[in-house]
Design a protein around this motif. Sequence first.
Motif, PDB file in Angstrom:
ATOM      1  N   TYR A  15      -2.406   1.577   7.138  1.00 20.24           N
ATOM      2  CA  TYR A  15      -2.388   2.461   5.964  1.00 20.24           C
ATOM      3  C   TYR A  15      -3.736   3.147   5.770  1.00 20.24           C
ATOM      4  CZ  TYR A  15       2.225   0.836   4.677  1.00 20.24           C
ATOM      5  OH  TYR A  15       3.563   0.573   4.673  1.00 20.24           O
TER       6      TYR A  15
ATOM      7  N   TYR B  84       0.813  -1.201   0.000  1.00 22.62           N
ATOM      8  CA  TYR B  84       0.000   0.000   0.000  1.00 22.62           C
ATOM      9  C   TYR B  84       0.854   1.261   0.000  1.00 22.62           C
ATOM     10  CZ  TYR B  84      -3.770  -3.154   1.287  1.00 22.62           C
ATOM     11  OH  TYR B  84      -4.686  -4.161   1.302  1.00 22.62           O
ATOM     12  N   ALA B  85       2.037   1.188   0.560  1.00 24.63           N
ATOM     13  CA  ALA B  85       2.889   2.363   0.723  1.00 24.63           C
ATOM     14  C   ALA B  85       3.502   2.786  -0.608  1.00 24.63           C
ATOM     15  CB  ALA B  85       3.995   2.056   1.720  1.00 24.63           C
TER      16      ALA B  85
ATOM     17  N   SER C 103      -2.733  -3.240   6.551  1.00 28.31           N
ATOM     18  CA  SER C 103      -3.727  -2.554   5.722  1.00 28.31           C
ATOM     19  C   SER C 103      -4.563  -1.584   6.554  1.00 28.31           C
ATOM     20  CB  SER C 103      -4.626  -3.563   5.018  1.00 28.31           C
ATOM     21  OG  SER C 103      -5.306  -4.370   5.959  1.00 28.31           O
TER      22      SER C 103
END
Length: 153
Positions: free
Chosen positions: A101, A21-22, A98
């Motif tokens: 984020y 996700y980053a 997750s």
Amino acid sequence: KLIPTLPSIQKLFGVKAANEYADDPMMMWSHKLRGFRKGFVPEGEYNHRLNPLDADLGSEILGSHDFDIKKPLVSAAETDYQMVDVYEVLDPKKRRLSDYYKSLEDDGSYESLHPEFFAPDHILLLDGIVQSTRYGDAPYHESIVHPAMITHP
């Protein structure tokens, strides 16, 4: 010392995984103690109390490869009295990456409205021994702090 060079290694060699996700690639590393220590040298020549890597820092933080996030915030800062380390870790057994984020986004979700529940843990170590964490140490600290607060004029 290897730890200060980790950001450079990540920048030069980090490749983002397909499901991350980053924006930046995630880097996971671990360190295991090698060499001569207790049991390998004559009695009296090795003092494990003088080696912070032989304590919680080495076994629970640096030696672990199970964290989703493991980042030194303060690494091996020395005072006149002790060595101080502070690590930010996200243990997948306690929090999901997750969710963390998602808590950083501004989308009105539960996670973004309550980011304090999804943040990584901060662990303070003095001379390699865990002293305090963001989560889970309240009963310990309350029993130390409250009596002093009540008796202080």
